[in-house]
Design a protein around this motif. Structure first.
Motif, mmCIF file in Angstrom:
data_model
loop_
_atom_site.group_PDB
_atom_site.id
_atom_site.type_symbol
_atom_site.label_atom_id
_atom_site.label_comp_id
_atom_site.label_asym_id
_atom_site.label_seq_id
_atom_site.Cartn_x
_atom_site.Cartn_y
_atom_site.Cartn_z
ATOM 1 N N VAL A 70 0.847 -1.192 0.000
ATOM 2 C CA VAL A 70 0.000 0.000 0.000
ATOM 3 C C VAL A 70 0.885 1.246 0.000
ATOM 4 O O VAL A 70 1.742 1.396 0.871
ATOM 5 N N PRO A 71 0.673 2.135 -0.965
ATOM 6 C CA PRO A 71 1.412 3.407 -0.934
ATOM 7 C C PRO A 71 0.780 4.348 0.086
ATOM 8 O O PRO A 71 -0.438 4.360 0.262
ATOM 9 N N ILE A 72 1.617 5.096 0.765
ATOM 10 C CA ILE A 72 1.158 6.075 1.752
ATOM 11 C C ILE A 72 1.712 7.431 1.339
ATOM 12 O O ILE A 72 2.921 7.581 1.170
ATOM 13 N N HIS A 73 0.840 8.381 1.160
ATOM 14 C CA HIS A 73 1.275 9.733 0.794
ATOM 15 C C HIS A 73 1.328 10.573 2.063
ATOM 16 O O HIS A 73 0.371 10.625 2.824
ATOM 17 N N CYS A 74 2.463 11.182 2.309
ATOM 18 C CA CYS A 74 2.616 12.006 3.507
ATOM 19 C C CYS A 74 3.481 13.215 3.165
ATOM 20 O O CYS A 74 3.954 13.360 2.041
ATOM 21 N N LEU A 75 3.708 14.042 4.154
ATOM 22 C CA LEU A 75 4.496 15.250 3.924
ATOM 23 C C LEU A 75 5.909 14.945 3.460
ATOM 24 O O LEU A 75 6.508 15.710 2.708
ATOM 25 N N GLU A 76 6.455 13.815 3.906
ATOM 26 C CA GLU A 76 7.819 13.442 3.528
ATOM 27 C C GLU A 76 7.892 12.879 2.112
ATOM 28 O O GLU A 76 8.966 12.624 1.608
ATOM 29 N N GLY A 77 6.751 12.651 1.491
ATOM 30 C CA GLY A 77 6.725 12.054 0.154
ATOM 31 C C GLY A 77 5.958 10.748 0.179
ATOM 32 O O GLY A 77 5.173 10.483 1.078
ATOM 33 N N LYS A 78 6.224 9.905 -0.782
ATOM 34 C CA LYS A 78 5.527 8.631 -0.878
ATOM 35 C C LYS A 78 6.309 7.550 -0.140
ATOM 36 O O LYS A 78 7.500 7.367 -0.367
ATOM 37 N N LEU A 79 5.622 6.852 0.757
ATOM 38 C CA LEU A 79 6.183 5.711 1.466
ATOM 39 C C LEU A 79 5.299 4.508 1.168
ATOM 40 O O LEU A 79 4.227 4.637 0.593
#
Length: 135
Positions: A70-79
């Motif tokens: 599962v991709p997670i979009h956050c302030l640091e970018g894509k994890l």
């Protein structure tokens, strides 16, 4: 196809122990060297090398474990992380969610395979062939 599409040797050996014995386009020899050539089944000294997709299908078909990245979009970018769902009709339905975030799809997918090996080994009441730890 390139080597990165196949699971690593340690995990291929663990899948062999769990019963994976299907035709594959690659294999590992005793020294752990990868070769890209069709092999119908595991043979002494040679272990079939499934692709990540074939390994995930094996866990779905043989153990009813369904896992995905599962991709997670956050302030640091894509994890990336992974989720595992087991059959709902088992008394102790295992749900896995890795709270470690991975910077690449590939790292998360390898961690998913390692966790599925661990769950399948528990399901078989045997010890996994490899130490399955997060990357």
């Amino acid at each position: 196809m390139n080597k990165e599409e196949f699971i690593p040797n340690i995990e291929a050996l663990a899948l062999r122990k769990l019963g994976f014995n299907q035709p594959c386009l690659g294999y590992y020899n005793k020294q752990g060297e990868f070769r890209l050539i069709m092999l119908d089944k595991n043979t002494p000294g040679l272990t079939v090398a499934p692709t990540y997709r074939a390994a995930l299908k094996f866990f779905r078909d043989e153990y009813s474990f369904d896992g995905w990245v599962v991709p997670i979009h956050c302030l640091e970018g894509k994890l990336y992380t992974y989720i595992i769902e087991s059959p709902k009709n088992t008394p102790d339905a295992l749900y896995g969610f890795d709270f470690d975030d991975f910077t690449s799809w590939e790292d998360s997918e390898l961690a998913l395979i390692k966790k599925l090996i661990e769950f399948a080994a528990i399901n078989n009441k045997q010890q996994p062939h490899c130490q399955c730890v997060s990357v």
